[in-house]
Design an enzyme around this catalytic site. Structure first.
Site, PDB file in Angstrom:
ATOM      1  CB  CYS A 136      -0.951   0.013   1.196  1.00 59.55           C
ATOM      2  SG  CYS A 136      -2.081  -1.389   1.205  1.00 59.55           S
ATOM      3  CG  HIS A 147      -6.150   1.687  -0.400  1.00 57.50           C
ATOM      4  ND1 HIS A 147      -4.974   2.214  -0.897  1.00 57.50           N
ATOM      5  CD2 HIS A 147      -5.776   0.678   0.447  1.00 57.50           C
ATOM      6  CE1 HIS A 147      -3.948   1.562  -0.381  1.00 57.50           C
ATOM      7  NE2 HIS A 147      -4.406   0.628   0.430  1.00 57.50           N
ATOM      8  CB  CYS A 182      -1.108   0.247   7.756  1.00 56.02           C
ATOM      9  SG  CYS A 182      -2.712   0.067   6.936  1.00 56.02           S
TER      10      CYS A 182
END
Length: 412
Positions: free
Chosen positions: A110, A366, A396
């Site tokens: 991510c 996302h 994260c």
């Protein structure tokens, strides 16, 4: 490296904020595509090279940079085979970059988009290049998270080692682990999600995303036919969301859990790109100087509670440069799940008004490899609008990490 530069590096390493220098890495532009729902949104049939091409060409047009002068491009991607190295290079050619502009793709889950920016910054600082692009792309309609790992092909040793085994945990389960371990309630999560949608809706209504979004002309498949569309806005923002409505949703990952589709980030398609250069290079070429890329760090945490990553990375970053949490004007913290976002806010002690003033991933999605670069594009106009100085980008990271970048506004 001359003595002045070495002194600056030493001061930074010892926990002091680095003074401005002609050798600074500066951000000359940052743009993104609209973010739309995977499988259902208007970008669902748009291939990743077209998404990335839109971000690249938008960046070129906005900064007026000569593509021939861009020395290297790093693209973050998570789900595509080989992190999308081939389609990303195709996108570069389609955007007008010559074969002398090199490109590599990376995957730090991510954080891949901001990792790409940090690697370009590091190459500039080290003298390897003077100008480059950090970018990210994710086409989650076409490439999903589930197909990249086959547990049957893993060695027995993985299942005998608790932390190695925990790398197989679904992200939703890690969210449940964070909520249970740190006492984050369902109401706290739903309230955070509601506020994300409200902030994003208000920002969209006020036109605050227009400075960062490059509209994309694309198509939607309809049986044997194709319908041409122009996509210019994020489609995941729900103005009608309420805390009460979110409270009625069933847990998505555990019958007794608190993580739902409503308080988790959306699965999304999109791309973003950031132009970085040495300050002297940007000045010589007449490029806009929007901000300084001050510093970056990655911290490790247990994989079963990977969502706490920002709570480890942000203090580590601030310690490097001698700052405290309230010295930062705006935090762009990726909302992978409300559970982890709430925990990180509480752990660090960040005022709510400083976090994601235009909403976050719960509201507009996302796209994994894109998000870090997208956050740069979202942060810079807001720093200018608020006449603020410092911003932090953080998220994260799967398998147990957190990343954080510090950016100093130079816009008037």
């Amino acid at each position: 490296m001359n003595r002045l530069q070495q002194l600056q590096v030493n001061l930074t390493a010892n926990g002091s904020f680095p003074p401005k220098s002609s050798e600074d890495v500066v951000i000359c532009g940052a743009v993104r595509t609209p973010l739309t729902k995977a499988k259902r949104g208007p970008l669902r049939d748009t291939p990743p090279e077209s998404l990335l091409q839109t971000a690249f060409t938008g960046l070129i047009q906005k900064t007026k940079v000569d593509p021939k002068l861009v020395q290297d491009i790093i693209v973050g991607n998570v789900n595509q085979p080989g992190s999308g190295a081939i389609t990303s290079k195709m996108a570069a050619f389609l955007s007008g970059f010559p074969d002398t502009t090199t490109l590599v793709s990376i995957n730090r889950f991510c954080s891949s988009g901001i990792e790409a920016c940090s690697l370009i910054a590091a190459k500039i600082r080290s003298g390897h290049i003077d100008i480059g692009i950090g970018a990210g792309v994710e086409q989650m309609s076409m490439f999903d998270m589930q197909s990249s790992m086959n547990a049957e092909n893993l060695s027995d040793a993985v299942f005998d080692h608790p932390q190695a085994r925990d790398c197989l945990l679904g992200m939703g389960q890690t969210s449940e682990n964070v909520a249970e371990k740190y006492g984050i309630t369902r109401l706290q999560q739903d309230t955070f999600a509601f506020e994300s949608h409200q902030k994003a809706y208000q920002a969209q209504q006020q036109g605050l995303f227009k400075d960062e979004i490059i509209p994309i002309k694309t198509f939607i498949k309809d049986g044997d036919k194709q319908k041409e569309v122009i996509v210019s806005e994020d489609d995941g923002i729900r103005k009608e969301t309420t805390v009460e409505g979110l409270g009625k949703l069933k847990p998505a990952f555990s019958k007794t859990g608190t993580t739902t589709a409503g308080n988790s980030s959306q699965v999304t398609d999109g791309a973003a790109a950031v132009l970085l250069a040495r300050r002297t290079t940007a000045q010589r070429l007449g490029l806009p100087i929007l901000a300084r890329f001050v510093d970056y760090t990655v911290a490790g945490v247990p994989p079963d509670v990977m969502g706490i990553g920002p709570a480890a990375a942000i203090p580590q970053l601030l310690s490097k440069v001698g700052l405290k949490p309230n010295d930062i004007d705006i935090y762009e913290i990726n909302e992978a799940f409300a559970s982890q976002a709430v925990y990180c806010q509480q752990k660090i002690g960040i005022e709510s008004k400083r976090i994601n003033p235009k909403g976050g991933a719960i509201a507009f999605g996302h796209p994994l490899g894109c998000t870090g670069a997208r956050q740069v594009a979202t942060l810079l106009p807001e720093l200018k609008r608020q006449k603020a100085r410092l911003g932090v980008i953080s998220m994260c990271i799967a398998t147990g990490m957190g990343a954080a970048a510090l950016i100093e506004n130079e816009q008037q």
